[in-house]
Write an enzyme that holds these catalytic residues in place. Structure first.
Site, mmCIF file in Angstrom:
data_model
loop_
_atom_site.group_PDB
_atom_site.id
_atom_site.type_symbol
_atom_site.label_atom_id
_atom_site.label_comp_id
_atom_site.label_asym_id
_atom_site.label_seq_id
_atom_site.Cartn_x
_atom_site.Cartn_y
_atom_site.Cartn_z
ATOM 1 N N LEU A 3 0.862 -1.188 0.000
ATOM 2 C CA LEU A 3 0.000 0.000 0.000
ATOM 3 C C LEU A 3 0.892 1.228 0.000
ATOM 4 O O LEU A 3 1.564 1.503 0.982
ATOM 5 C CB LEU A 3 -0.887 0.018 1.249
ATOM 6 N N GLY A 4 0.909 1.935 -1.126
ATOM 7 C CA GLY A 4 1.703 3.161 -1.197
ATOM 8 C C GLY A 4 2.988 2.950 -1.976
ATOM 9 O O GLY A 4 3.686 1.946 -1.793
ATOM 10 N N THR A 59 8.326 7.334 -1.438
ATOM 11 C CA THR A 59 9.761 7.110 -1.285
ATOM 12 C C THR A 59 10.065 5.720 -0.735
ATOM 13 O O THR A 59 10.854 4.967 -1.308
ATOM 14 C CB THR A 59 10.334 8.134 -0.276
ATOM 15 N N ASP A 72 6.807 14.156 16.164
ATOM 16 C CA ASP A 72 7.283 12.932 15.506
ATOM 17 C C ASP A 72 8.130 12.102 16.484
ATOM 18 O O ASP A 72 7.961 10.890 16.604
ATOM 19 C CB ASP A 72 8.106 13.328 14.270
ATOM 20 N N LYS A 117 7.530 8.251 18.264
ATOM 21 C CA LYS A 117 8.533 7.186 18.262
ATOM 22 C C LYS A 117 8.873 6.716 19.670
ATOM 23 O O LYS A 117 9.016 5.514 19.908
ATOM 24 C CB LYS A 117 9.784 7.664 17.515
ATOM 25 N N GLY A 144 14.940 8.145 4.947
ATOM 26 C CA GLY A 144 15.400 7.958 3.578
ATOM 27 C C GLY A 144 14.846 6.679 2.988
ATOM 28 O O GLY A 144 14.519 5.737 3.701
#
Lengths: 432, 432
Positions: free
Chosen positions: A8-9, A12, A198, A202, A303
């Site tokens: 799904l998707g 990047t 963010d 996490k 990344g």
């Protein structure tokens, strides 16, 4: 045994993941038996950096999570919805799930893992924290023999890049943010990164893994880096520190109860500390426990390639265990997640920290005495009080405390703010 | 499901392991189902730091590895024999094996893993490298999606302690070795550590995991730290380096063949490199691959608690996968080891490195010219040649090369040694 993936998707990380799965040579032989059956995208027309057979692309994401041929759904669309619903529907249809979605796992992990355990499927999320750094799996598997007490992480690459540049070049926050946006290290709306949200997602995930209990994302105390100035960075350096945005989870075990402290805030880190040298967009997570001591995991926190490496590791882990002629009656309890109850969270006022505070005050005799009295009356013991110099006609005084209860420190600060001589308190930063 | 452990050895790591298994509270719930049935020791009379029920102690190690009640044999006696034979016999009797024995795995890994795969049992060895640092499992599981190219590690705590002390205190090798021995960081016979043999065992294990092929321990090129002087450390510092004993495994992939380079030697490491700040008895292992980039694992490389943490992690991993109602027909190929063939090793002469070399020579005109000519004629291109000063009436010249083929460098050095003006070449150290 061959396994079929529904992706799904195709952003990047999705592209990076497809690139690994379509090019298995030179990687673990297990990858030879894993194929991508379907890829869900928003638009079939969009130009992409990867050549995929056009028949596997679809805009119907529901059809992927319900497709009986698919064994593992890999959710890489991000955001809360429809990601959460698609994950839950995939689980309901007996699919294992791999996700890089920190926001969904931090907020709905309890719901998702309960559904997964009920359906006897795995939901793995290595890529949700630390990009390519293995941290979720080590917490679940390699470090499970320990009583874990502390996790201290630099888990947001954007803010670490900004703080590193501010430190190395002496630039201001706003300048560096703009450069980071131009380089693609920060988003057009940088709020989630620079306000620490963010990192809070996490650390909520890491805490629930390390301490084996559910953690509410909204219980994480959160301060961002927008108020950090180059003056603070200079003073930090003079005192032997660098400023890092740390995400901290700490377990306080007494004979009667267990309390968790969860927080994200800019922090003075001693230059000799292993986290002090983690620079640029890199991440690092330090884990402390008994009898292990301290280990640190360091690497690229984001990344396409690194994150895809983590996504595919999760796929391989599921395939590896499924290959053992599993009857499906029991999950490997190291790979699955079964948080035991809700963690008790200490309010931030109860947390003990060292503090650095900078004051601008009228240059009148006795001002250091007034400061000292206010701190002392609130049981805040001081390590140092130094008048650094002047800003205009205001004296600049820097205070570093010992470990003190945050509630006491805040009361002292409230009292100090009301002193006539105190004109401004430009910064209050915790010290590791 | 309950699992029974047979422990071979009750030294430092054995005691740490027993301590975890007898005190499971606050650790992973899986540990509740794991019990120690038997512990093999040399002497029943010896005073120990742990209270174990005396009926589980035995001096008959063979009886443990053949005991039908035992599921997992944990080998912590170290050394080659009887460890190797006991491991093989345990496998032949259908036991899974956990071992911290780097020497056995580095030398007999091929034989042991073949036997284990044949018998469909697991042999795990997380504790053989890096003490408490999870590195074996990440190489097998978390990083498997990558094409791995490089492993660079500080994997011997004794030598890292010695080099750190030499750097920080300016002491000589012999002085620091003595202190290390007094502190228990170095053994009475320090050969295996200071000559790099222990690090060579470990890099052989890591290379075979990372590159998926068998590696012969004797193919690892090995230089120790006994010749490192405080002068070298000073020059390193002036040039922006620290000296570390690195264990390096590098895969060179051409279209026609794959070659591995395996070596252990003291190395100039740039102070900005993540490995440069790994000090004292700590270990760190840096792994590079595609698309991951670079990750580093850091922590305590030895000691009772950390090593026991790794041993118990392996036990838990086996128990976790066995709990999935396994029929026993197939192993989880991420947990098991199936090296594919023998790795082709490049001779050290074919390896490209940068070199630092220090020369003592008669102070006659033209000596730098002679050096330059000898290097140039052997295709060794130089980054710098600096006359640092004098030792007595001899000029001290330091040369740093670019990346050059080691064979060429050695030929140049042989030529230079024969020059009249060259009195001595006290040090030649590779540069990262």
């Amino acid at each position: 045994m061959a396994f079929k993936i529904g992706l799904l998707g195709l952003g990047t990380v999705g592209t990076g993941t497809a690139d690994i799965l379509f090019n298995p040579d030179g990687r673990h032989p297990l990858l030879q038996n894993i194929t991508i059956s379907q890829v869900g995208v928003k638009s079939l027309e969009k130009k992409r950096n990867i050549d995929l057979p056009s028949e596997i692309l679809t805009t119907d994401l529901e059809a992927i999570v319900t497709n009986p041929e698919i064994d593992i759904v890999v959710e890489l669309i991000g955001g809360l919805e429809p990601a959460r619903s698609l994950i839950l529907k995939a689980i309901a249809h007996g699919k294992h799930v791999v996700t890089a979605n920190k926001a969904v796992i931090a907020r709905y992990g309890g719901e998702i893992f309960a559904a997964a355990n009920e359906a006897k499927v795995y939901v793995l999320s290595e890529a949700a924290v630390g990009g390519g750094i293995p941290i979720v799996e080590p917490l679940k598997q390699s470090l499970g023999a320990n009583r874990l007490e502390n996790i201290i992480g630099i888990v947001n690459g954007t803010t670490n890049y900004i703080l590193t540049e501010m430190t190395e070049k002496g630039s201001d926050f706003g300048q560096v943010l703009k450069v980071a946006q131009d380089l693609g290290y920060a988003e057009a709306d940088p709020t989630a990164d620079v306000e620490g949200y963010d990192a809070a997602d996490k650390i909520a995930i890491l805490a629930s893994l390390a301490f084996g209990c559910l953690v509410k994302r909204e219980d994480v105390y959160c301060e961002g880096i927008t108020k950090i100035t180059s003056s603070d960075i200079n003073y930090a350096e003079k005192l032997g520190f660098v400023i890092k945005l740390l995400a901290i989870a700490h377990k306080v075990q007494s004979t009667t109860e267990t309390q968790l402290q969860l927080r994200v805030h800019p922090t003075f880190v001693p230059t000799s500390h292993p986290l002090a040298n983690v620079n640029g967009v890199n991440n690092a997570i330090l884990v402390e426990g008994s009898p292990l001591g301290q280990v640190m995991f360091y690497g690229p926190g984001a990344g396409s390639g690194p994150t895809a490496s983590a996504v595919v590791a999760d796929i391989m882990n599921i395939v590896g265990v499924l290959n053992t002629d599993k009857t499906g009656d029991n999950l490997d309890s190291l790979l699955s997640c079964s948080p035991q109850g809700q963690g008790q969270i200490s309010p931030i006022e109860e947390v003990f920290s060292r503090f650095y505070a900078r004051f601008l005050c009228a240059d009148v005799p006795g001002v250091i005495g007034h400061l000292g009295t206010a701190f002392g009356e609130n049981n805040v013991s001081l390590e140092s009080v130094v008048q650094i110099g002047f800003q205009g006609d205001l004296a600049e005084i820097v205070v570093v405390t010992h470990h003190v209860r945050e509630g006491n420190f805040r009361e002292a600060i409230a009292e100090i703010r009301s002193l006539n001589a105190i004109k401004n308190i430009p910064s209050i930063i915790r010290v590791l």
